[in-house]
Design an enzyme around this catalytic site. Structure first.
Site, short mmCIF file in Angstrom:
data_model
loop_
_atom_site.label_atom_id
_atom_site.label_comp_id
_atom_site.label_asym_id
_atom_site.label_seq_id
_atom_site.Cartn_x
_atom_site.Cartn_y
_atom_site.Cartn_z
N GLU A 185 0.96 -1.49 -0.10
CA GLU A 185 -0.07 -0.37 0.39
C GLU A 185 0.49 1.01 -0.03
O GLU A 185 0.60 2.48 -0.98
CB GLU A 185 -0.55 -0.22 1.03
CG GLU A 185 -2.59 -0.73 1.06
CD GLU A 185 -2.02 -2.80 2.00
OE1 GLU A 185 -1.05 -2.47 2.27
OE2 GLU A 185 -2.71 -2.95 1.80
N HIS A 204 -10.14 -5.36 11.31
CA HIS A 204 -10.95 -5.00 10.48
C HIS A 204 -12.53 -4.76 9.81
O HIS A 204 -13.73 -5.08 8.93
CB HIS A 204 -11.07 -6.44 9.31
CG HIS A 204 -9.95 -7.48 8.75
ND1 HIS A 204 -9.34 -7.49 9.62
CD2 HIS A 204 -9.34 -7.41 7.32
CE1 HIS A 204 -8.27 -8.44 8.33
NE2 HIS A 204 -8.55 -8.07 7.92
C1 TPP Z 1 -1.84 -4.31 5.21
C2 TPP Z 1 -3.16 -5.58 4.49
N1 TPP Z 1 -3.35 -5.33 3.15
C3 TPP Z 1 -4.35 -5.70 3.07
C4 TPP Z 1 -4.78 -7.09 3.56
C5 TPP Z 1 -5.64 -7.44 3.13
N2 TPP Z 1 -5.44 -8.47 2.01
C6 TPP Z 1 -5.86 -10.42 3.70
S1 TPP Z 1 -4.72 -11.95 2.73
C7 TPP Z 1 -4.63 -10.77 1.40
C8 TPP Z 1 -3.14 -11.78 0.71
C9 TPP Z 1 -2.03 -12.65 1.30
O1 TPP Z 1 -1.71 -13.01 0.73
P1 TPP Z 1 -0.46 -13.92 1.50
O2 TPP Z 1 0.70 -13.26 1.77
O3 TPP Z 1 0.12 -14.38 0.33
O4 TPP Z 1 -1.27 -15.03 2.35
P2 TPP Z 1 -1.87 -16.15 2.37
O5 TPP Z 1 -3.63 -15.57 2.12
O6 TPP Z 1 -1.59 -16.06 0.99
O7 TPP Z 1 -1.61 -17.30 2.82
C10 TPP Z 1 -4.68 -9.84 1.74
C11 TPP Z 1 -4.22 -8.93 0.36
C12 TPP Z 1 -4.66 -6.91 4.14
N3 TPP Z 1 -4.88 -7.88 5.44
N4 TPP Z 1 -3.46 -6.50 5.13
#
Ligand code: TPP
Lengths: 339, 328
Positions: free
Chosen positions: A65, A134
């Protein structure tokens, strides 16, 4: 508009339509954010855009972000009109510098010579047990810091007009949409937000509040989801012979103090409903706007129905206990009468 | 470095417990939420991120940790919590939002905290990094033993906090290990579409520390790589970075239609399910008999059943408890 011509859209679809129509006429508009492409946004507000405009103008970003909101600032200063999405407003912490030190201040630092015409859209609100990282609103946090306009629609008509206005504005606009108003079935959805939306492009004036319901005895001021609770409370109060006026703020920055003052001057009573934390927030600002102007219009001390100053708990019973609701608004009025 | 017979039994047990736990959660999650899916309703409201398929990462790493060591987990924390020894009853109760939960229902599924085993979570991407690095610093400054491990998704390592904390850990030579669970997807965005390099372990070079990628979700290779990194950290030789290729067998959250997944990807992943694979290998290697593994599975199922029963039968918190525990 006759009933047969009604075209009811959810806020999510109204937002997407505004962006779509503006992108068709303005090549400088583009969208970036997490999961806004193939997924169409977690809240559905960019659905269909990737298919029409392709990945060059509808850009899925890495989970970065600070980088992409900072990049939106840079692109905006260089002639583009980016719409950037911060998926949940709660995530502002990882990128706030780009927002309040860059996006919001570069116009000022340049003496007005640099424009930052971008939209930062972000979801707000809880009520569905998604926990304290959230579910926040943080309206006051964003509205407190100068240099960015802040808007928050309560229905799809306003959502479309505000989005178009935001994209055309030469200043940065933070566009806060409440999850429960998006019309996504899976989120405790408020049906009242899904209203008739004209097909053609139109704008809503940023900085203008609306009288959502006329009344004589008390003014209930709110925004976003709170407007729907305020209207329901007003209907309940009507059963007790009380006529409540409901003001939908629509914009937090600029704040339409005149409309609020005019209403309270008429009714003599003020209740502010805010799903954001109580202290140092929107509710205090609204009350100050009235009292510092002319305290003599008040027949009773103003009341706040806001989120208590605690992180948002996960367990449903605790979260529901904390959230503003219709009963709390009615009770607030009753306590004003008693006082 | 290979896991001993006992360690393999422990790893298998925790993988199976995690899987059963999630299968049970999944079977309950939609209660009260249908016919039209409503996230707010039912005994488990809110978002639910399952970790089916990613169990080898948790057990391969946590096999080397004890309660004193520190783990910071992500929004997808159940497998890591179980392998770290988080109290299963209290964890289940927390996920149900009950008074008997880890935080009395305040935190919920994305914010599991168990101080007894030094386990913490954050639902904000990459924000486990700073606290893990800080805990490692604290151990070093206090001359106390123990290592800190931060788990992250491959999507999370594009976050600023990740880079900053890696540099800090390396500069200060802290007892810290970063474990990246590469399941290829950050919600709907693939690694290829979000990350400039294929192998995040290569990023270790930017911090002058060892980096290693483990292929194919293999609990044995994970055990080995994590063992080396944790031993280095314990010996005062500084941090390491490990990226593990793993699989997310479920959607990003429950209710995710997964329209972004290429056709056939899920079938291929299920064919590689690490649990039957490990079971087959343990039997082939003569490390366990069918009967022993059946017994482990039965015990795990009973353990999970008891935890879920405890959670279901526990009382809701008092609504006004929401106002307590804000300050210490
Ligand atoms: C700072 C922030 N940005 C966006 C999100 C929304 N979000 C939650 S899980 C996720 C994807 C995470 O992907 P990854 O790190 O690969 O973990 P996975 O879900 O595959 O276990 C996102 C974009 C968040 N929780 N925090």
């Amino acid at each position: 508009m006759t009933k047969s011509n009604e075209r009811k859209l959810t806020i999510a679809r109204a937002m997407a339509e505004a962006v779509q129509q503006e992108m068709q006429v303005d090549p400088s508009v583009f969208v970036m954010g997490e999961d806004i492409g193939a997924l169409g946004g977690v809240y559905g507000n960019t659905r269909g855009l990737l298919e029409e405009f392709g990945p060059e103008r509808i850009r899925d970003t890495p989970i970065s972000e600070t980088a992409f909101i900072g990049a939106a600032v840079g692109a905006a200063q260089d002639g583009m009109r980016p719409v950037a999405e911060l998926m949940f407003v709660d995530f502002f912490g990882v990128c706030f510098d780009a927002i309040y030190n860059l996006m919001a201040k570069n116009t000022y630092f340049s003496g007005g010579n640099v424009k930052v015409p971008m939209v930062l859209m972000t979801s707000t609100g809880g009520g569905y047990s998604d926990g304290g990282q959230h579910s926040q609103c943080l309206y006051g946090t964003f509205a407190h810091l100068p240099g960015m306009k802040v808007v928050c629609p309560s229905n799809a008509y306003d959502a479309k007009g505000l989005m178009t206005a935001a994209m055309r504005d030469d200043s940065p606009v933070v566009y806060m949409y409440h999850k429960s108003l998006q019309g996504m079935g899976w989120l405790a959805t408020e049906p009242g937000a899904t209203v008739h939306v004209p097909e053609e492009s139109y704008t809503l004036e940023i900085g203008k509040a609306k009288v959502a319901r006329q009344g004589e005895d008390v003014t209930i001021v709110s925004l976003g989801l709170g407007v729907h609770n305020a209207i329901k409370a007003a209907e309940q109060l009507e059963g007790q012979g009380v006529s409540a006026e409901v003001i939908d703020l629509v914009s937090l920055v600029p704040l339409d103090r005149d409309t609020i003052r005019a209403s309270v001057a008429k009714t003599g009573r003020l209740i502010v409903v805010d799903e954001d934390y109580m202290s140092y927030g929107v509710s205090g600002e609204i009350i100050a706007s009235v009292t510092e102007h002319d305290i003599s219009v008040l027949k009773a001390a103003p009341k706040r129905v806001a989120y208590p100053d605690v992180p948002i708990p996960f367990a449903r019973v605790m979260e529901q206990f904390c959230l503003p609701n219709v009963d709390k608004i009615v009770t607030a009025f009753d306590s004003m009468k008693a006082a | 470095m290979a896991p001993t017979r006992d360690e393999q039994h422990w790893m298998y047990r925790n993988m199976v417990t995690s899987r059963k736990f999630e299968e049970t959660i999944a079977s309950i999650y939609f209660e009260g939420k249908t016919p039209v899916f409503s996230m707010a309703d039912g005994p488990i409201p809110g978002e639910m991120h399952l970790s089916d398929g990613q169990e080898p990462v948790a057990v391969g790493v946590c096999a080397h940790l004890n309660a004193d060591d520190i783990v910071t987990a992500t929004h997808r924390p159940h497998h890591q919590a179980i392998a770290k020894g988080v109290d299963l009853d209290k964890m289940a109760a927390e996920i149900f939002g009950k008074a008997t939960g880890l935080s009395g229902g305040r935190g919920g599924h994305m914010h599991l905290f168990d101080a007894d085993v030094n386990f913490a979570c954050s639902g904000i991407i990459a924000q486990g990094m700073g606290p893990a690095v800080g805990a490692a610093l604290s151990r070093k400054m206090q001359n106390k033993p123990g290592v800190a491990v931060a788990f992250l998704g491959e999507g999370a390592v594009n976050q600023g906090a990740w880079h900053e904390a890696m540099n800090l850990a390396a500069t200060w030579n802290l007892p810290f290990v970063c474990i990246i669970e590469d399941n290829d997807w950050g919600i709907s965005v693939s690694k290829e579409d979000s990350t400039a390099i294929a192998n995040n372990a290569d990023r270790a070079a930017a911090y002058g520390i060892p980096g290693k990628r483990v292929a194919d979700n293999d609990p044995y290779a994970i055990y080995e790589a994590a063992g080396e990194a944790i031993a280095r950290a314990r010996a005062g030789e500084g941090p390491s970075l490990i990226e593990i290729e793993t699989y997310r067998l479920a959607g990003h959250f429950m209710g995710d239609a997964e329209g972004y997944r290429p056709e056939g990807e899920k079938d291929a992943l299920f064919a590689k399910d690490p649990i039957p694979k490990m079971r087959g290998k343990m039997i082939a290697d003569g490390v366990a008999t069918e009967a022993e593994l059946d017994a482990i599975e039965a015990e795990s199922a009973a353990r999970v059943k008891a935890a879920i029963k405890f959670a279901r039968e526990s009382a809701d918190p008092a609504p006004e408890d929401a106002l307590t525990a804000v300050f210490a």
